[in-house]
Design a protein around this motif. Structure first.
Motif, short mmCIF file in Angstrom:
data_model
loop_
_atom_site.label_atom_id
_atom_site.label_comp_id
_atom_site.label_asym_id
_atom_site.label_seq_id
_atom_site.Cartn_x
_atom_site.Cartn_y
_atom_site.Cartn_z
N LEU A 55 0.82 -1.21 0.00
CA LEU A 55 0.00 0.00 0.00
C LEU A 55 0.85 1.26 0.00
N ALA A 56 1.93 1.26 0.77
CA ALA A 56 2.80 2.43 0.84
C ALA A 56 3.46 2.70 -0.51
N ALA A 57 3.92 1.66 -1.19
CA ALA A 57 4.53 1.84 -2.50
C ALA A 57 3.52 2.37 -3.51
N ALA A 58 2.30 1.85 -3.46
CA ALA A 58 1.25 2.35 -4.35
C ALA A 58 0.94 3.81 -4.07
N GLN A 59 0.86 4.18 -2.79
CA GLN A 59 0.58 5.57 -2.42
C GLN A 59 1.68 6.51 -2.90
N LEU A 60 2.93 6.12 -2.70
CA LEU A 60 4.04 6.97 -3.12
C LEU A 60 4.08 7.10 -4.64
N SER A 61 3.83 6.01 -5.34
CA SER A 61 3.82 6.04 -6.80
C SER A 61 2.70 6.94 -7.32
N ASP A 118 -3.42 11.92 7.28
CA ASP A 118 -3.90 12.21 8.63
C ASP A 118 -5.28 11.59 8.75
N SER A 119 -5.42 10.64 9.67
CA SER A 119 -6.71 9.99 9.86
C SER A 119 -7.16 10.17 11.30
N GLY A 120 -8.36 9.74 11.60
CA GLY A 120 -8.86 9.82 12.96
C GLY A 120 -8.08 8.97 13.94
N GLY A 121 -7.35 7.98 13.43
CA GLY A 121 -6.59 7.09 14.30
C GLY A 121 -5.12 7.39 14.39
N GLY A 122 -4.66 8.39 13.66
CA GLY A 122 -3.24 8.74 13.68
C GLY A 122 -2.76 9.17 12.31
N HIS A 123 -1.47 8.99 12.07
CA HIS A 123 -0.87 9.41 10.82
C HIS A 123 -0.13 8.25 10.16
N VAL A 124 -0.10 8.31 8.84
CA VAL A 124 0.75 7.44 8.04
C VAL A 124 1.60 8.38 7.21
N VAL A 125 2.92 8.25 7.31
CA VAL A 125 3.82 9.08 6.52
C VAL A 125 4.72 8.15 5.72
N VAL A 126 4.73 8.37 4.40
CA VAL A 126 5.55 7.58 3.50
C VAL A 126 6.66 8.50 2.98
N TYR A 127 7.91 8.12 3.25
CA TYR A 127 9.08 8.89 2.84
C TYR A 127 9.80 8.16 1.71
N ALA A 128 10.20 8.89 0.69
CA ALA A 128 11.05 8.32 -0.36
C ALA A 128 12.38 7.96 0.28
N ALA A 129 12.87 6.77 -0.03
CA ALA A 129 14.19 6.33 0.44
C ALA A 129 15.01 5.94 -0.77
N GLY A 130 15.37 6.94 -1.56
CA GLY A 130 16.10 6.71 -2.79
C GLY A 130 15.18 6.15 -3.86
N PRO A 131 15.74 5.84 -5.03
CA PRO A 131 14.92 5.30 -6.11
C PRO A 131 14.52 3.85 -5.85
N ALA A 132 15.13 3.22 -4.88
CA ALA A 132 14.90 1.80 -4.65
C ALA A 132 13.91 1.49 -3.54
N GLY A 133 13.57 2.47 -2.69
CA GLY A 133 12.73 2.11 -1.56
C GLY A 133 11.98 3.25 -0.93
N LEU A 134 11.31 2.90 0.16
CA LEU A 134 10.54 3.87 0.92
C LEU A 134 10.47 3.45 2.38
#
Length: 157
Positions: free
Chosen positions: A55-61, A81-97
């Motif tokens: 899901l995180a890779a799809a969101q970042l893409s 930002d959701s009612g239950g907290g936060h999800v933050v997706v950071y780019a980690a180079g071209p190979a990851g997140l």
């Protein structure tokens, strides 16, 4: 912690463990490849890490495509930002997140202060020793061609 056997997992797991120690109200974190394969995770047993990685890779893409389509550049992160907290997706180079999950009491400034350098360090661990000459790194971690342009992104009509 879960890890992918072909990764520098002990160093990546150390970064995830460090985040948990330094960031109050951090629920967990996941490192995934840019195509959504799980590399490492530090999550409660109730959260399935391979699903979060995909899901995180799809969101970042999707976010990268959105930014490119609207003539933006240098996508660094996506915050949900959701009612239950936060999800933050950071780019980690071209190979990851790097994806971090927090509860509602987390202070996003503190999360960013700790997670951004962790994402850069993880990018260095995931970046192959040999990078073709036509590709160079940007500050965001996404690759550009040698003439400074982004790889072609389909236009949405």
């Amino acid at each position: 912690m879960h890890s992918h056997p072909e990764s520098p997992s002990s160093d990546i797991e150390a970064h995830l463990s460090g985040l948990r120690q330094r960031v109050p109200h951090l629920v967990g974190a996941v490192v995934a490849s840019s195509d959504g394969l799980l590399i490492a995770a530090d999550l409660p047993e109730t959260i399935e890490p391979t699903g979060i990685a995909a899901l995180a890779a799809a969101q970042l893409s999707l976010s990268l495509t959105f930014v490119a389509t609207t003539h933006g550049s240098n996508l660094h992160e996506v915050t949900i930002d959701s009612g239950g907290g936060h999800v933050v997706v950071y780019a980690a180079g071209p190979a990851g997140l790097l994806t971090v999950l927090t509860d509602t009491d987390a202070v996003l400034g503190r999360v960013h202060l700790e997670a951004r350098p962790a994402a850069r360090a993880i990018a260095n661990l995931l970046t192959p020793a040999f990078v073709p000459a036509e590709v160079m790194m940007t500050g965001s971690g996404f690759a550009l061609t040698s003439n400074g342009s982004r790889p072609e992104v389909p236009k949405i009509h």
